[in-house]
Structure formats: structure tokens, C-alpha cells
Design an enzyme around this catalytic site. Structure first.
Site, mmCIF file in Angstrom:
data_model
loop_
_atom_site.group_PDB
_atom_site.id
_atom_site.type_symbol
_atom_site.label_atom_id
_atom_site.label_comp_id
_atom_site.label_asym_id
_atom_site.label_seq_id
_atom_site.Cartn_x
_atom_site.Cartn_y
_atom_site.Cartn_z
ATOM 1 N N TRP A 90 0.832 -1.218 0.000
ATOM 2 C CA TRP A 90 0.000 0.000 0.000
ATOM 3 C C TRP A 90 0.852 1.247 0.000
ATOM 4 C CZ3 TRP A 90 -4.306 -1.079 -1.952
ATOM 5 C CH2 TRP A 90 -4.989 -2.243 -1.631
ATOM 6 N N ASP A 119 -1.357 6.572 6.479
ATOM 7 C CA ASP A 119 -2.476 5.701 6.110
ATOM 8 C C ASP A 119 -2.677 4.725 7.264
ATOM 9 O OD1 ASP A 119 -4.134 3.695 5.134
ATOM 10 O OD2 ASP A 119 -2.940 3.283 3.337
ATOM 11 N N LYS A 142 -11.793 -1.848 6.869
ATOM 12 C CA LYS A 142 -10.983 -2.776 7.647
ATOM 13 C C LYS A 142 -11.478 -2.832 9.097
ATOM 14 C CE LYS A 142 -8.723 -3.078 3.898
ATOM 15 N NZ LYS A 142 -7.545 -2.348 3.462
HETATM 16 C C1 LIG Z 1 -7.105 -1.871 2.145
HETATM 17 C C2 LIG Z 1 -6.059 -0.830 2.218
HETATM 18 C C3 LIG Z 1 -5.958 0.189 1.260
HETATM 19 C C4 LIG Z 1 -6.858 0.273 0.047
HETATM 20 O O1 LIG Z 1 -8.143 0.614 0.383
HETATM 21 P P1 LIG Z 1 -9.250 0.870 -0.751
HETATM 22 O O2 LIG Z 1 -10.389 1.410 0.051
HETATM 23 O O3 LIG Z 1 -9.524 -0.438 -1.400
HETATM 24 O O4 LIG Z 1 -8.697 1.856 -1.698
HETATM 25 C C5 LIG Z 1 -4.975 1.149 1.436
HETATM 26 N N1 LIG Z 1 -4.152 1.110 2.486
HETATM 27 C C6 LIG Z 1 -4.211 0.140 3.412
HETATM 28 C C7 LIG Z 1 -3.272 0.159 4.561
HETATM 29 C C8 LIG Z 1 -5.165 -0.856 3.313
HETATM 30 O O5 LIG Z 1 -5.228 -1.820 4.245
#
Ligand SMILES: *Cc1c(COP(=O)(O)O)cnc(C)c1O
Length: 360
Positions: A101, A171, A195
Site C-alpha cells: 500500500w 495511512d 478494515k
Molecule cells: C485496504 C487498504 C488500502 C486500500 O483501500 P481501498 O479502500 O480499497 O482503496 C490502502 N491502504 C491500506 C493500509 C489498506 O489496508
């Protein structure tokens, strides 16, 4: 009805209480005669829903007054572009690449300016967090970027990097609300909600006010400007209204559990059950350096791909679902987010013990 223990990395398990309440309110939200899905986002009723969601999140995370909370669309991935488009005044940014990511964010930002990979753990399949106490931070960097919990690899920053005064952007998709954080250490803290908080599609961006300006890169679409969304309290256009409503319910559920300090203690207890077993197992082993282990995502392997596949299949038959690891790591991964009950982890470990006895 039989619910399984769902170890999916995302979309992931949500509190049963929240799902039940949403089901009860599906046809008639509190006497409105309609579902939240069907109501105007400009209505008084919806205004209360989104305002309360924000207030509860502010309380949970102790968000300072000089930060805005934005409920946006496009998932976490949309932020990979939105961040550089809004923050790159010098067109320079530093990225710490600790997984897929962070790498995607780094690659996307490269479309808009000069991006420096100032640290990485790719040399060992992202199985650790590099030392970030004294990195070569660029003089003119507009920000330093991290992915705080690496969903795929199961690592977590236990200490934030020393950004030498530069704005930190993080993030937190897969560790959102899993433990207390000091928001004031960040310029932007953001995450997709699927998540740990709610339905996919919503991304929550907590951003310090001085970073919200009209001075964005030329050509930045209106919808990708933080200022537009901040000035309109996330109601510039139709927001992901139903998703935000579910997030609001999860915030209330978290408050009822005792807030983020209580959540952290619960998450530590759950993770310890699994990690302690992994450390003593003859068959299974964790793939991450111990001091960098995530409380949320726990990858493990047997070392034999056929046995891994057998485990995933038999676990599913036992009501333990979505334990297959990410294709880049192989093996298994148990995601044990806030809403995974302790019993789920206990059942998983019991099953692993039984499998070990039968196959080792
Ligand atoms: C799942 C995830 C993403 C991507 O999320 P989307 O909503 O599918 O764009 C980005 N960063 C992390 C850390 C993730 O776990």
C-alpha cells in the site's frame, strides 16, 4: 442463521450489535418511514446522523479543534493521488515504503512530483519496519508519508518516524481506532473504513487546517480538493450516506466498549493468544519480526504450500473463514480487527493445535 468467524483482511467483520441495529432500522429509520439509504443527505435527520458521527469520532480520537474530519469517497486508494495534489507545494515528498500500500502511494505520488524512497523493507519481503529515527529527510519535502499498519505483511510502526519537523501523513486503514493515537503528531491521518469501521467506499481524512488551501496542483479536479469538502462539511456532493451512518454506529459501539484505550487492551489480549501459540508451535510460524508485529493482521505459514492450502480448507469447514494469506506472502493471515471477538481467536488457536497434532 449461522455466522462464521470471519478473518478477512477487508471488507471485514463488523460488530454484530451494529448489524442488528441497522437491520432493525432498515425499513423505517426511527419513525421516518424510510431507510437511511433513501433519505436526502440534506435532510435534518441525515444532518444529525453525520454530525453525531463526527462528534463521536472526535471524542474517541480526542481530535484537536484545528483538525477537520472529512468523510470522502474513493477508498484509501483515492488518497494516494489526493495527498500529493493538495500538499505538494514544492513538488517533493519523502515516502517510507513498508508494503504494497505504501508502494502504491509512492508510485502514484510520482506522477505529480519528485518522490524519494527514504526507507524500505522490501529487501526482506516487508517483514519488518526499518529504523526511522534518523532518515535523510529532504530539505524541501512537503511531507513524509507512511502506511502505519501494513495489512498484507502484518507489520506496524510502534514508533512514528522522526520527520525532522516535516508534516507526517499516515495511512491507518487497517489500524484505525484500534488503539489511542496522538492526532497532533500528524498533518493527515486517514483510512479506508472497510478494515475496522464500516462498509467499503468511505474514507475518513483527518487533516490539520493549515494544510487545507486553494493552492493545489494545476488541474486538480474539484472533487479531489480538500478545501471543497472541508468548506462544505463533507456535503459538497452526495456523500456515501449509508456507509457514514454505519460508521457512526461503530463509533457509538466503540464508546460503549470503553473507548480506544479499552480497545487496545482487548486487541493486545487477542493478539497475544495467537502470537504466543505461534511462538510455541512446531508447525506454524509467524512471518514478521517480533517487535514489529501488528495487533490487527497476523500472517503465518507452515512452510509447506500444500499443507497451508489444506489448513485453509479445513478451517473454513470448521467455521473459520478467509484465512488464506495474500498472494505475495502465501500461507495464512488472520485479521483480528476490533470486532473480532476473543472467542474467535481462541477457536482459531484450538483449531491450529488440532491441525498440528494431525499433521506434524
Ligand atoms: C485496504 C487498504 C488500502 C486500500 O483501500 P481501498 O479502500 O480499497 O482503496 C490502502 N491502504 C491500506 C493500509 C489498506 O489496508
Amino acid at each position: 442463521m449461522a455466522r462464521v468467524y470471519n478473518f478477512s483482511a477487508g471488507p471485514a467483520v463488523l460488530p454484530e450489535e451494529v448489524l442488528k441495529e441497522a437491520a432493525e432500522e432498515m425499513l423505517d429509520y426511527r419513525g421516518c418511514g424510510m431507510s437511511v439509504m433513501e433519505m436526502s443527505h440534506r435532510s435534518k435527520v441525515y444532518e444529525t446522523i453525520i454530525k453525531e458521527a463526527e462528534a463521536d469520532l472526535r471524542e474517541l480520537m480526542n481530535i484537536p479543534d484545528n483538525y477537520k474530519v472529512l468523510f470522502l469517497q474513493g477508498g484509501a486508494s483515492q488518497q494516494f493521488a489526493m495527498i500529493p495534489m493538495n500538499l505538494m507545494k514544492n513538488r517533493v515528498a519523502d515516502y517510507i515504503v513498508t508494503g504494497q500500500w505504501a508502494k502504491k502511494a509512492y508510485q502514484e505520488a510520482g506522477k505529480y512530483g519528485k518522490v524519494n524512497k527514504i526507507a524500505s523493507s522490501e529487501d526482506e519481503t516487508f517483514s519488518y519496519i526499518p529504523d526511522c529515527s534518523d532518515l535523510p529527510i529532504s530539505e524541501d519535502a512537503d511531507y513524509v508519508y507512511i502506511c502505519e499498519n501494513n495489512t498484507i505483511y502484518g507489520t506496524k510502526f510502534k514508533e512514528l518516524p522522526n520527520t525532522k519537523g516535516k508534516t507526517l501523513v499516515s495511512d491507518v486503514s487497517s489500524c484505525f481506532l484500534s488503539e489511542p493515537v496522538d492526532v497532533s503528531k500528524y498533518g493527515i491521518i486517514y483510512g479506508g473504513v472497510q478494515k475496522n469501521i464500516g462498509p467499503a467506499g468511505v474514507v475518513i481524512v483527518i487533516i490539520r487546517e493549515d494544510l487545507i488551501t486553494e493552492d493545489v496542483l494545476p488541474g486538480t479536479p474539484t472533487m479531489l480538493q480538500y478545501k471543497i469538502h472541508a468548506d462544505n462539511d463533507s456535503l459538497y456532493n452526495t456523500p456515501p450516506a449509508y456507509g457514514i451512518y454505519i460508521c457512526g454506529k461503530v463509533f457509538k459501539w466503540l464508546k460503549k466498549q470503553g473507548g480506544l484505550a479499552a480497545m487496545k487492551a482487548y486487541n493486545e489480549e487477542k493478539a497475544a493468544i495467537l502470537y504466543d501459540f505461534l511462538d510455541s508451535s512446531r508447525l506454524f510460524k509467524g512471518t514478521v519480526r517480533k517487535e514489529d508485529r501488528s495487533l490487527m493482521n497476523v500472517p503465518f505459514v507452515t512452510g509447506n504450500a500444500d499443507l497451508d492450502a489444506k489448513f485453509v480448507k479445513e478451517a473454513k469447514e470448521a467455521g473459520l473463514e478467509n484465512l488464506k494469506g495474500h498472494r505475495s506472502v502465501g500461507g495464512m493471515r488472520a485479521s483480528i480487527y476490533n470486532a473480532m471477538p476473543r472467542e474467535g481467536v481462541v477457536k482459531l488457536v484450538e483449531f491450529m493445535k488440532k491441525f498440528e497434532e494431525e499433521n506434524c
